[in-house]
Design a protein around this motif. Sequence first.
Motif, PDB file in Angstrom:
ATOM      1  N   HIS A 278       0.831  -1.203   0.000  1.00 62.91           N
ATOM      2  CA  HIS A 278       0.000   0.000   0.000  1.00 62.91           C
ATOM      3  C   HIS A 278       0.866   1.253   0.000  1.00 62.91           C
ATOM      4  O   HIS A 278       1.757   1.427   0.835  1.00 62.91           O
ATOM      5  CB  HIS A 278      -0.904   0.014   1.227  1.00 62.91           C
ATOM      6  CG  HIS A 278      -1.689   1.280   1.360  1.00 62.91           C
ATOM      7  ND1 HIS A 278      -2.749   1.572   0.542  1.00 62.91           N
ATOM      8  CD2 HIS A 278      -1.544   2.345   2.192  1.00 62.91           C
ATOM      9  CE1 HIS A 278      -3.244   2.757   0.876  1.00 62.91           C
ATOM     10  NE2 HIS A 278      -2.521   3.248   1.869  1.00 62.91           N
ATOM     11  N   TRP A 438      -1.791  -4.297  -4.516  1.00 64.33           N
ATOM     12  CA  TRP A 438      -2.781  -4.690  -3.514  1.00 64.33           C
ATOM     13  C   TRP A 438      -3.418  -6.009  -3.944  1.00 64.33           C
ATOM     14  O   TRP A 438      -3.306  -6.406  -5.104  1.00 64.33           O
ATOM     15  CB  TRP A 438      -3.870  -3.635  -3.382  1.00 64.33           C
ATOM     16  CG  TRP A 438      -3.418  -2.293  -2.913  1.00 64.33           C
ATOM     17  CD1 TRP A 438      -3.399  -1.833  -1.632  1.00 64.33           C
ATOM     18  CD2 TRP A 438      -2.942  -1.198  -3.720  1.00 64.33           C
ATOM     19  NE1 TRP A 438      -2.937  -0.539  -1.583  1.00 64.33           N
ATOM     20  CE2 TRP A 438      -2.654  -0.122  -2.854  1.00 64.33           C
ATOM     21  CE3 TRP A 438      -2.732  -1.042  -5.095  1.00 64.33           C
ATOM     22  CZ2 TRP A 438      -2.173   1.095  -3.305  1.00 64.33           C
ATOM     23  CZ3 TRP A 438      -2.237   0.175  -5.550  1.00 64.33           C
ATOM     24  CH2 TRP A 438      -1.962   1.234  -4.664  1.00 64.33           C
ATOM     25  N   ASN A 471      -1.114  -4.998   2.169  1.00 60.19           N
ATOM     26  CA  ASN A 471      -2.254  -4.085   2.101  1.00 60.19           C
ATOM     27  C   ASN A 471      -2.227  -3.137   3.292  1.00 60.19           C
ATOM     28  O   ASN A 471      -1.563  -3.395   4.307  1.00 60.19           O
ATOM     29  CB  ASN A 471      -3.568  -4.874   2.118  1.00 60.19           C
ATOM     30  CG  ASN A 471      -3.773  -5.712   0.871  1.00 60.19           C
ATOM     31  OD1 ASN A 471      -3.096  -5.529  -0.132  1.00 60.19           O
ATOM     32  ND2 ASN A 471      -4.715  -6.635   0.931  1.00 60.19           N
ATOM     33  N   ALA A 472      -3.019  -2.089   3.205  1.00 57.31           N
ATOM     34  CA  ALA A 472      -3.122  -1.164   4.327  1.00 57.31           C
ATOM     35  C   ALA A 472      -3.830  -1.803   5.503  1.00 57.31           C
ATOM     36  O   ALA A 472      -3.574  -1.462   6.663  1.00 57.31           O
ATOM     37  CB  ALA A 472      -3.859   0.101   3.893  1.00 57.31           C
ATOM     38  N   THR A 494     -10.302  -4.776   2.196  1.00 58.07           N
ATOM     39  CA  THR A 494      -9.566  -3.538   2.413  1.00 58.07           C
ATOM     40  C   THR A 494      -9.987  -2.529   1.351  1.00 58.07           C
ATOM     41  O   THR A 494     -10.763  -2.856   0.434  1.00 58.07           O
ATOM     42  CB  THR A 494      -8.044  -3.786   2.350  1.00 58.07           C
ATOM     43  OG1 THR A 494      -7.345  -2.613   2.782  1.00 58.07           O
ATOM     44  CG2 THR A 494      -7.600  -4.125   0.925  1.00 58.07           C
ATOM     45  N   PHE A 496      -8.360   1.273  -0.790  1.00 59.92           N
ATOM     46  CA  PHE A 496      -7.281   2.243  -0.941  1.00 59.92           C
ATOM     47  C   PHE A 496      -7.692   3.256  -1.996  1.00 59.92           C
ATOM     48  O   PHE A 496      -8.521   2.980  -2.861  1.00 59.92           O
ATOM     49  CB  PHE A 496      -5.970   1.558  -1.349  1.00 59.92           C
ATOM     50  CG  PHE A 496      -6.001   0.940  -2.716  1.00 59.92           C
ATOM     51  CD1 PHE A 496      -5.613   1.660  -3.839  1.00 59.92           C
ATOM     52  CD2 PHE A 496      -6.439  -0.366  -2.897  1.00 59.92           C
ATOM     53  CE1 PHE A 496      -5.645   1.090  -5.112  1.00 59.92           C
ATOM     54  CE2 PHE A 496      -6.471  -0.947  -4.151  1.00 59.92           C
ATOM     55  CZ  PHE A 496      -6.077  -0.223  -5.260  1.00 59.92           C
TER      56      PHE A 496
END
Length: 684
Positions: A278, A438, A471-472, A494, A496
Motif C-alpha cells: 500500500h 494490492w 495491504n493497508a 480492504t 485504498f
Amino acid sequence: MTPDGMHRRSFLVGGAAALTTAVATLPAHATTTASPRAAVLEHSDQWTRATGLAELLRRAGFTVVPLDVSRSATAQGVDLIAFGSFTNNGSQYPGYVSAQAASLRDFVAGGGVVLDLAQSDQLGATVTYLPPALGAVRTDADYDTVLPVAADHPLVAALPVSSGKVFTGRASGIRVSWETLGSWRSMRVLMACTAGDANPCLLEGAHGAGRFLVGSLTIDKCFNSSGVAIQPAAAVQDSVTFFTALAGYVGRVRAGTAPAVPPTPMPPQAPVGPLVGHVGTTTARLWARPGLDPAVYPGWRCTVRRADGWSTGVDASISTANDNTLLADVPGLRPATHYEFTLAPKVAAPGFTPLSGSFATAPADGEPAVVTMGLGSCAPSTPNTVWTRVVDEGCDSFVLLGDTPYVDSGDLAVARAKHRAFLAQPEIARMVAAMPTWGTWDDHDFGGNGVNGSFAGKVNTRTAFVDYRANASFGHADDGTRLTARTAGQAVYTSFRRGPVEVFLLDPRWFSNTGPSWADHTRTTCLGQVQWDWLRASLRASTAPFKAIASGMIWDDKGNSETDDWATYQYEKDAILDFLAAERIPGCFLVSGDVHVSRALNYGPRIGYDLWQFIISPLHGSTIASLNTPHPALVASAVEPYVFLKLVADTTVSPATLTATWINRDGRRLFEVHRTATDLGHPA
C-alpha cells in the motif's frame, strides 16, 4: 519367539492401529533413578506397513506405555513422549498435537523430552506445537543417506559410522529419511541428509528444562504387524543403539546435565521480494522475505531516497510469526513523487545484496492527475511475460483480484510455499518491486475450487495471505475494528485510494454461508454484517471521482453448476446496488475475475446511472469458453489467455474520464470501454 528373538507377547503394537490403551494415573514425570518412561503413539502407514517404536524403546531400557490421547501431555506420567514416523497420517496425531499444544510445551518446559518423527509434509508440514522461539517445517524430499552433523552429541556419538554415514544397510523400499526438514528456527541440526546443515533429518530445540527432537527418520520402522523384523539384524541394532542413547539423553535432560543447544543458523534461502504494498499520498508499506536466518539477522533498515537527494530511513524486524517476512512502514513522503528504496540487514551479511525497488506516491486527493492501474485475476505461478507487459504499458500500480496464486490447500506451510513461489517468479518480482500492489483472494487462494466460509483451513490460508501481502489493512479484528497488523483476524477486505480512483476490495469468501444474511435473515450471508457496515461507511465517505467495487467472484451467475458467484447471494448484491442508488453515490463500477473469460457488461441505470461490470480473467493460459455465456447486459467479451485490464483515470480533463482496456501479453487490445464522470453519475 519371532525370528529376531523377540517375544511376541512383549510386542504391544499390532496391526494398523495406533497405540490407544489407557494408562493408569501416574505422577507427571517418572523419577530419574528408575528406568525412563515413554508414552508412545505410532501408526502402521500404507507404504511401509511397519511399526516398532514401542518395542525398540523397550529394548533400549524404557518402560513403555501407550500415549493416552484423552490426557494432556503433562498427565502422561512419563519422561518421553514419542510420536513414530508417519503418525500424522493417522487420525490421532493431528487432533492430539492441536488440542494439547500448550501441554506439550509445558511437558518439555518441566524437563520432559518430545521425539516427533511424523513426516508427511502434505498432512501438516509446520510443527505447530513448538513454542514461538522454535520452528520446524517439513518438506517433500526423500533420502537414503543420513550424515552425522553434531558428531559429539550423545544421540549421534554412539552410532556406528560407515563411509561417513549412519543408519546404513537398511531394507530397500523404506527410505531412511522419508521427507526432511526444510527450514527451522533456533534449533540445532544433529543429523542431515546432505553435506553441511541443509536437509536436516533430526533437529534439537531447548525449551525450559526440556528438549524437543523433531525428525524425519524412519528408524522405528523395523517390524511388521506380526512382530517379525523387516529390517536386517544390523539395521535393527542401529535403531536400538540410537534409542539406548536416547534413554541416557532423557535421563540427562531430567537431571539437568544434558548438553546446551547452540542453534544451527539456517543456510541463506533465496530472497523473495521486495514487494511494494500500500502506497498512499505520504506513506508507503514495503514487504520482503530476505531469506536470512532471523536469529542472526533480526534487525533491518529500510532507506528511501528522492531524486533531489532527500532520504529517510525506518527500522524493520523479520517476523518469525509471519514466515520470516518483514514490513517497513515509511512516513513523511510527498504526494505524486517517485522514490527508490533499499532493504538491508543492520549487521552486514556476507554475500547478501540489499533488496531494492521503487514506487511513486499517490497524487493528492482532489488534485488533477492521471492514474494508470493494472488489474487481473487467475494468475500463473510459472514465469510469464504478462507481468512484463503490465510494466511496459505504463501501469503505476496493480490489483490482484484473486486466484493469485492457486493455493488449493488448507495447510499453512503449503499455502506459504505457494505464495512464495508466486512472488518469486522473475517477471512478477520485477513488477511488484516497482509499483504498489494490492490484493484480495478468490476461491483457490482461499482454499479450493468453489469453497465458501465453512472451509476448515481458512485460518491458515488467511495467515499465509497476510504474511505475503502488504495491504493497508486485512479485514477486521474479533472486536470488529479495522486490522492493520498482520495478526489473527476475520477476512481480508480492504480499500485504498490512488488519485482519482478508490478501490474497495471485498472478501466474499470468509463469511459466505456462515450465518444469516444482513439483507435477508432467512438466507445465508456472503459479506457478513461487519464487512457490510464497513462498505457502507467507506462508500459514503469516499470523495474519489471513480469507485471500483471489486470482488474475486463475478457479480452474475457463472452459468455452470458452481454456486460461488453473486447470483447465489442476489439479495445482498441487490442491497448493495440499492444502497448506491439511495445514497446517490456517483462514479461506481463493478470489477471481478474468476471465470477465465474477459467481459464488459452494462446493466443500464440500475443505480441512477449506467452500472458497468469489468471481468478480467485469466492472467494465465487456461480459458473456459463455456463461461462466456449470453447476457442481455453483455457489451464485449473475449475468450483470451494472459489478459489484464489497464484502467486509466484522468481528472486533468473535464469531464474526468475512465478508460478500461483489456490487453493480452502481446500488447493486443481486445476491447475497450470509455466513460466520463458525467456518464457515471457526476453532475455535468
